[in-house]
Design a protein around this motif. Sequence first.
Motif, PDB file in Angstrom:
ATOM      1  N   GLY A   1      41.889  45.641 -66.825  1.00 52.69           N
ATOM      2  CA  GLY A   1      40.321  45.977 -67.182  1.00 52.69           C
ATOM      3  C   GLY A   1      39.975  45.416 -68.416  1.00 52.69           C
TER       4      GLY A   1
ATOM      5  N   GLN B   1      46.019  59.084 -61.474  1.00 52.48           N
ATOM      6  CA  GLN B   1      45.199  57.713 -61.957  1.00 52.48           C
ATOM      7  C   GLN B   1      45.273  56.673 -61.081  1.00 52.48           C
ATOM      8  OE1 GLN B   1      46.303  57.536 -66.156  1.00 52.48           O
ATOM      9  NE2 GLN B   1      44.969  58.860 -66.835  1.00 52.48           N
TER      10      GLN B   1
ATOM     11  N   LYS C   1      45.171  58.705 -57.225  1.00 53.69           N
ATOM     12  CA  LYS C   1      43.837  59.292 -57.695  1.00 53.69           C
ATOM     13  C   LYS C   1      43.145  59.732 -56.303  1.00 53.69           C
ATOM     14  CE  LYS C   1      41.470  55.890 -59.728  1.00 53.69           C
ATOM     15  NZ  LYS C   1      40.409  55.039 -60.313  1.00 53.69           N
TER      16      LYS C   1
ATOM     17  N   ARG D   1      48.260  47.691 -64.876  1.00 46.91           N
ATOM     18  CA  ARG D   1      46.759  48.147 -65.365  1.00 46.91           C
ATOM     19  C   ARG D   1      46.041  46.925 -65.821  1.00 46.91           C
ATOM     20  NH1 ARG D   1      46.104  52.675 -69.127  1.00 46.91           N
ATOM     21  NH2 ARG D   1      44.729  53.386 -67.537  1.00 46.91           N
TER      22      ARG D   1
ATOM     23  N   MET E   1      34.100  47.359 -66.972  1.00 45.55           N
ATOM     24  CA  MET E   1      34.792  47.686 -65.674  1.00 45.55           C
ATOM     25  C   MET E   1      35.596  48.920 -66.047  1.00 45.55           C
ATOM     26  SD  MET E   1      37.638  45.101 -64.246  1.00 45.55           S
ATOM     27  CE  MET E   1      38.655  46.177 -63.540  1.00 45.55           C
ATOM     28  N   GLU E   2      35.875  49.807 -65.169  1.00 49.91           N
ATOM     29  CA  GLU E   2      36.752  50.672 -65.199  1.00 49.91           C
ATOM     30  C   GLU E   2      38.114  50.168 -65.022  1.00 49.91           C
ATOM     31  OE1 GLU E   2      37.867  55.073 -63.217  1.00 49.91           O
ATOM     32  OE2 GLU E   2      35.927  54.246 -62.813  1.00 49.91           O
ATOM     33  N   THR E   3      39.035  50.721 -65.931  1.00 49.25           N
ATOM     34  CA  THR E   3      40.622  50.334 -65.644  1.00 49.25           C
ATOM     35  C   THR E   3      41.082  50.321 -64.216  1.00 49.25           C
ATOM     36  OG1 THR E   3      40.866  50.576 -68.022  1.00 49.25           O
ATOM     37  CG2 THR E   3      42.900  50.437 -66.713  1.00 49.25           C
ATOM     38  N   LYS E   4      41.853  49.411 -63.812  1.00 46.09           N
ATOM     39  CA  LYS E   4      42.343  49.660 -62.305  1.00 46.09           C
ATOM     40  C   LYS E   4      43.710  49.677 -62.634  1.00 46.09           C
ATOM     41  CE  LYS E   4      39.015  48.444 -59.481  1.00 46.09           C
ATOM     42  NZ  LYS E   4      38.464  49.332 -58.404  1.00 46.09           N
ATOM     43  N   ASN E   5      44.527  50.615 -61.738  1.00 49.39           N
ATOM     44  CA  ASN E   5      45.915  50.929 -61.744  1.00 49.39           C
ATOM     45  C   ASN E   5      46.623  50.953 -60.708  1.00 49.39           C
ATOM     46  OD1 ASN E   5      45.488  51.982 -64.511  1.00 49.39           O
ATOM     47  ND2 ASN E   5      44.346  53.717 -63.706  1.00 49.39           N
TER      48      ASN E   5
ATOM     49  N   GLU F   1      43.396  55.795 -74.844  1.00 47.62           N
ATOM     50  CA  GLU F   1      43.164  55.896 -73.439  1.00 47.62           C
ATOM     51  C   GLU F   1      42.529  57.416 -73.128  1.00 47.62           C
ATOM     52  OE1 GLU F   1      44.330  53.569 -71.308  1.00 47.62           O
ATOM     53  OE2 GLU F   1      43.357  54.607 -69.833  1.00 47.62           O
TER      54      GLU F   1
ATOM     55  N   ASP G   1      45.041  53.684 -58.497  1.00 43.30           N
ATOM     56  CA  ASP G   1      44.208  53.530 -57.291  1.00 43.30           C
ATOM     57  C   ASP G   1      44.862  53.036 -56.002  1.00 43.30           C
ATOM     58  OD1 ASP G   1      41.229  52.734 -58.467  1.00 43.30           O
ATOM     59  OD2 ASP G   1      42.922  52.066 -59.988  1.00 43.30           O
TER      60      ASP G   1
END
Lengths: 575, 190
Positions: free
Chosen positions: B56, B68, B88, B54, B1-5, A244, B70
């Motif tokens: 992505g 981190q 974030k 999480r 895509m960027e990982t969503k959290n 990560e 969202d």
Amino acid sequence: MKTLMLGNEAVARGLYEAGCCFVSSYPGTPSTEITECVAKYEEVYAEWAPNEKVALEAALGASLAGKRSFCAMKHVGLNVAADPLFTISYTGVNAGLIIGVADDAGMHSSQNEQDSRHYAQAAKIPMLEPSDSAEALRFAKLAYELSEKFDTAVLIKMCTRVSHSQSVVETGEREVPEQKKYEKNPGKYIMMPANAKKRHPEVEARTRALTDWAEQTEINRIEPGQDTSCGIITSSTCYQYVKEAFGDTYPVLKLGMIWPMPQQKIKDFAATVDRLVVVEELDGFIETHCRSLGLSVSGKDLFSNIGELSQNLVKEKLGGKVQTGACLSEEIPARPPVMCAGCPHRSIFYVLKKLNLTVLGDIGCYTLGAVPPLGAIDTTVCMGASVSGLHGFVKAGGEEKERQTVAVIGDSTFIHSGVTGLINIAYNESNSTVIILDNSITGMTGHQQNPTTGYNLKGDPCTKIDLESLCHAVGIKRVSVVDPYDMDTCQKVIREELAVKEPSVIISRRPCALLKYVKHPGPISSDPEKCKGCKACMNIGCPAISMVDGKAKIDSTLCVGCNVCKQLCKFDALG
Amino acid sequence: METKNIMIVGVGGQGTLLASKLLGRLLLGKGYDVKVSEVHGMSQRGGSVVTYVRWGDRVCSPIIDKGQADCVLSFELLEAARYTEYVKPGGRIIVNSQQINPMPVVAGMASYPENLEEKMADLGIHVDAFDALTLAEAAGSSKAVNLVLMGRLSKHFEFTTEEWMDAIEHSVPPKFLELNKKAFALGQSA
């Protein structure tokens, strides 16, 4: 089919697919769901054993009989099972035998933070360490192959973050290998000195063979990276944190088998990077191994051996930048776990505090009796330590301590290892007073059946161990039963038993307030006219009671109507 | 895509695990790599609970670290305030404005902070606070707060109502399906 599974559920699936036929475990966070999930497969016999030692010995028996077997426990459970563990290393197995052990770095729900990897090395038993649910499933199947190929039990080490994280797995079909024949083999299965002396060299040879396997296996894999200024050796959830934090920047040696570890593979990996770093939680286990190979390595100089790691921590310690969010300037009050409204333990602890007693505690929900406002517990060590500790405490402390000290222990914990302490009390005749908090379930780990509940793991009715008879049978003559909601009687009985010159057991009996079959009378209310704001009702730490504008107020969504607070109100304001 | 959290936080017993189960189902159905991390055991006894969700192309860590998230989806006001550090920059907090006093407050050893919604907004966080409990009761049960919050969350992510409904149908018992769908709709339109 792709599906989301908890790490524990994935281990269970792996066991099922590999044809596991026999499971015996004792519950313990974060390991419990492995056994609960595998019990849902009809083809698998699964049971709760009274403790981890019994579970492991039962699993060994099933292996000798020729069927693939399994047992699970939390890290401290492996201490209990350590006795058979070290000798099972010598006997080896017949059909495959796997032991699942779940560590709890960060101590989310444990009394210590021990690192179970040391057991693999000490007992000379191979240990696999999955880093997510897909590996948990795959490693469970692989462990049976290893177990049978190398004639050894195999440990699968989980941790809170792998056990209690759901990730994507692909499931397969169940394949049951043919039952192996049991053959009498005294040299292998009777571990008396003459035989054990011959087995020990076999164990050492096995470890050498497994080390060779560790050099070759793809579960110890090197993942290339663009920047060879740093190379990272890691395993388990730490592997996920490394990936990560850095993606494919640095080369990584990911260890799927944590004992025995490869030697040449690690040396070869070290030779390709400028700086070697080990990222692991708790002790410097891999790091020590690297040092034994003569390598220069970083690890615990960067990462603490206390608590969990995370992606930010890994990134920061290896020179990366992390962003963080904003904090409020004022302090946010903590929200610690509390005894539930209606919990039958609450009133007993109130009485013990009122009597100003020294209370040796044990492992379970009732450990919460230690926190304010109850604050009634003096010690908590391990399963059963309340009862055995009380014996030593009153023997050494004399008559004064006899009259002022009790042990408290739950029903499941009593069966686990309290009963042996009680036998010591009876046999060596201490004037001890033991209170068994019988809430008819194993509560803390989420309602598992136990030998006193009358139901087994599959939910079927079964033999119910009668606590009163058990206490009588081991030599305790004075056994009384009280309802913890009736505080006057509890107080009276505790005083009486402390005063007598012989050992006694008080069973405080009322089922856990969260059990579905328990019918509650329903919420009571407070009368603001009668309430004088004396806060007497606040001394029991019930989450349903609060003071609003100087008056007691009952939260009707939480209150179950146990009426414990009512017994404390001198002004008849609650009811 | 960027990982969503997304972090789901609340008080043990409020039903946060159903919310994460539902989200996990929805996201897996969309073909994402998904990780959902929960805490079991001691923390569930009325304590502060956290679940990480999480998704992505490739999700490695099972946990969300500081800075981190969202979105923090909070079942209780104080719990939202506890986790602002995880949001974030420019992130969001969706919060049920219900207040549940923790034991230190109940016991009079601490006080429940005031004006938390404003204070969180002052940190630059988008704060969406609303009374999910009343909406849940209107749907038929105070226990449906989780579905009301899911409805609210759905406004900020690009999944279709059909996809949400499919996830709900697979996550709740049939006899509570209508109630939960109603709660979701109330959260969505609130």
